[in-house]
Design an enzyme around this catalytic site. Structure first.
Site, PDB file in Angstrom:
ATOM      1  N   GLN A 289      -3.050  17.916   5.958  1.00  0.00           N
ATOM      2  CA  GLN A 289      -2.374  17.202   4.879  1.00  0.00           C
ATOM      3  C   GLN A 289      -0.857  17.399   4.938  1.00  0.00           C
ATOM      4  O   GLN A 289      -0.097  16.512   4.553  1.00  0.00           O
ATOM      5  CB  GLN A 289      -2.922  17.655   3.529  1.00  0.00           C
ATOM      6  N   HIS A 292       1.326  14.691   6.648  1.00  0.00           N
ATOM      7  CA  HIS A 292       1.627  13.417   5.993  1.00  0.00           C
ATOM      8  C   HIS A 292       3.103  13.271   5.678  1.00  0.00           C
ATOM      9  O   HIS A 292       3.694  12.210   5.863  1.00  0.00           O
ATOM     10  CB  HIS A 292       0.849  13.293   4.675  1.00  0.00           C
ATOM     11  N   GLU A 358      -5.505  16.875  -5.878  1.00  0.00           N
ATOM     12  CA  GLU A 358      -5.959  15.583  -5.349  1.00  0.00           C
ATOM     13  C   GLU A 358      -7.193  15.802  -4.478  1.00  0.00           C
ATOM     14  O   GLU A 358      -8.234  15.169  -4.672  1.00  0.00           O
ATOM     15  CB  GLU A 358      -4.836  14.949  -4.532  1.00  0.00           C
ATOM     16  N   HIS A 359      -7.063  16.684  -3.481  1.00  0.00           N
ATOM     17  CA  HIS A 359      -8.189  17.063  -2.623  1.00  0.00           C
ATOM     18  C   HIS A 359      -8.451  18.550  -2.815  1.00  0.00           C
ATOM     19  O   HIS A 359      -7.525  19.357  -2.678  1.00  0.00           O
ATOM     20  CB  HIS A 359      -7.868  16.846  -1.144  1.00  0.00           C
ATOM     21  N   ASP A 392     -10.696  10.996   4.174  1.00  0.00           N
ATOM     22  CA  ASP A 392      -9.593  10.081   4.463  1.00  0.00           C
ATOM     23  C   ASP A 392     -10.059   8.837   5.201  1.00  0.00           C
ATOM     24  O   ASP A 392      -9.465   7.765   5.057  1.00  0.00           O
ATOM     25  CB  ASP A 392      -8.528  10.795   5.308  1.00  0.00           C
ATOM     26  N   HIS A 451     -11.733  -7.271 -46.124  1.00  0.00           N
ATOM     27  CA  HIS A 451     -12.747  -7.108 -45.085  1.00  0.00           C
ATOM     28  C   HIS A 451     -14.143  -7.349 -45.669  1.00  0.00           C
ATOM     29  O   HIS A 451     -14.963  -8.060 -45.074  1.00  0.00           O
ATOM     30  CB  HIS A 451     -12.679  -5.692 -44.491  1.00  0.00           C
TER      31      HIS A 451
END
Length: 463
Positions: A289, A292, A358-359, A392, A451
């Site tokens: 990761q 990236h 996230e992961h 992924d 109402h």
């Protein structure tokens, strides 16, 4: 040192490692921290990153809203180094990209699509009818949004997999109008990368735009009117897709004008591991990761000092050998990355839930049981043979996931992102009359007598 709930964040130390790879340590052992304390303690990107981006993004959104294609052309020139008369990708460019696709890559994309479709098709919720009595029915119907804008990032890497992750659940939901945007590439004549175009063509998406960053999100949210014989870009109902801090900020700023999936920003991985974990695999997954982006977050949470030390050795060895070594080292050395030392597995699980990764990989004894105790994560990867790389590309799951702690309240991209739950109320005269007294009583209690009168008026004439 023991901290109270109001104590400052623990001091950060780093063991002696080479100066260019400072994978820091946050030591939580012996401390009893509240959820707020844990959230403050775990590694994060430096405060202000999103705030720093916000004004720039606001300026971009304003430019796109007020000046349309003119602004998009200026931004493409400034950020991407390309001259652009219109961002729409010609149909022939999509067909050519698919025709020229490497057969092995095509086969991999087709398998990824097959798995993603199977998982997405299973996610669609069923419509529901509830009968409260004869003639008293309330239904919930799931209806797709009319039009979506899907963003696929560019920059340091190429992401045809993100085309799949965006498009497949939208198709499974029944969305009829799909537009896709990806940054223009100077090396490819101002079009998105050909593998991106090929993946879109493979999925039958023909409305593709060479627009990147926050300007793509703005164009989707507000639309671009036709101008000087240039076809316009219709606004969408929902915007999805991952991106950098500018894309995530733009999505947050347009939320309310359009729906969004989540703030899927710069990638992050957390690994909860104990002494049974294999250091080489832990390091490999942290690096996967980190490659990236220099701002990517890689965090190891463990109760084993020996494992942490072994992982550091592996990080140094593997980072030196990987293709994007400089990028990986910068990400691993940033404030968003590091080791979190905990007393035991329970504290490790608490730290994971506070971090809301996230992961999140689980590399512990009884990894499946531990995974069942996690309450905040975009996606959980269980055991040695479920790495994030699998998710992924080819697990069948979706890799567009919430980042920066937003997994505490947001979900990853899925079919329901593109659906709305519409409630339908269908009562007969007798069924309404049976509850009319309750309605009158409640409307009086709320001092909203009209109402109740709207109900009694239906029975006043005796019809």
């Amino acid at each position: 040192m023991t901290l109270s709930a109001d104590s400052p964040v623990p001091a950060v130390t780093a063991p002696p490692v080479p100066a260019d790879l400072n994978f820091r340590t946050v030591d939580l052992r012996g401390q009893r921290l509240t959820l707020a304390g844990l959230r403050a303690a775990v590694p994060r990107a430096q405060a202000g990153t999103m705030a720093d981006a916000e004004q720039k993004v606001l300026d971009i959104i304003d430019a796109v809203r007020s000046r349309g294609f003119e602004a998009l052309s200026e931004l493409a020139r400034a950020f991407d180094g390309v001259e652009q008369s219109h961002p729409r990708v010609p149909a022939e460019a999509l067909a050519q990209a698919l025709a020229g696709l490497d057969p092995a890559v095509r086969a991999a994309l087709e398998e990824s699509i097959r798995r993603a479709r199977r998982f997405a098709d299973a996610q669609r919720p069923a419509d529901t009818d509830v009968e409260f009595g004869e003639g008293a029915v309330v239904s919930q119907n799931w209806v797709p949004v009319a039009r979506v804008g899907l963003y696929v990032p560019g920059g340091l890497a190429v992401y045809p997999s993100s085309v799949i992750m965006n498009v497949v659940p939208a198709l499974a939901a029944g969305v009829e109008s799909i537009a896709l945007a990806s940054p223009p590439q100077k090396d490819f004549g101002g079009l998105p990368h050909p593998t991106i175009l090929a993946a879109a063509c493979l999925l039958g998406i023909d409305e593709v735009y060479a627009i990147g960053g926050a300007q793509a999100i703005a164009a989707f949210a507000y639309g671009i009117p036709a101008a000087e014989e240039k076809a316009g870009l219709d606004p969408v109902d929902v915007v999805t897709g991952p991106g950098n801090v500018f894309v995530a900020t733009a999505k947050r700023l347009v939320k309310g004008v359009v729906g969004i999936d989540s703030e899927a920003g710069t990638t992050e991985i957390a690994i909860l591991a104990d002494a049974t974990a294999r250091p080489g695999l832990v390091a490999a997954d942290l690096i996967s990761q980190a490659e990236h982006d220099p701002k990517a977050a890689s965090v190891l949470i463990t109760d084993s000092v020996d494992l942490a030390a072994a992982v550091r050795v592996e990080l140094e060895r593997q980072a030196a050998a990987t293709k994007h070594s400089a990028r990986v080292r910068e990400a691993l050395s940033g404030p968003q990355s590091g080791v979190v030392l905990v007393d035991n597995l329970d504290q490790g699980i608490a730290a994971c839930n506070a971090y809301a990764a996230e992961h999140l990989e689980i590399m512990t004894a009884d990894a499946a049981g531990v995974a069942g105790r996690i309450r905040s994560a975009g996606a959980i990867f269980v055991g040695d043979y479920s790495p994030v790389s699998l998710g992924d590309y080819c697990a069948g799951s979706n890799h567009v996931l919430p980042t920066s702690g937003t997994a505490a309240f947001s979900s990853g991209l899925n079919v329901t992102t593109f659906l709305r739950a519409i409630q339908v109320v269908n009562y007969s005269r007798a069924a309404l009359e049976a509850v009319s007294g309750h309605i009158v009583s409640l409307s009086g209690a709320e001092d909203l007598p009209a109402h109740g009168e709207a109900v009694t008026a239906r029975f006043a004439d005796g019809s």
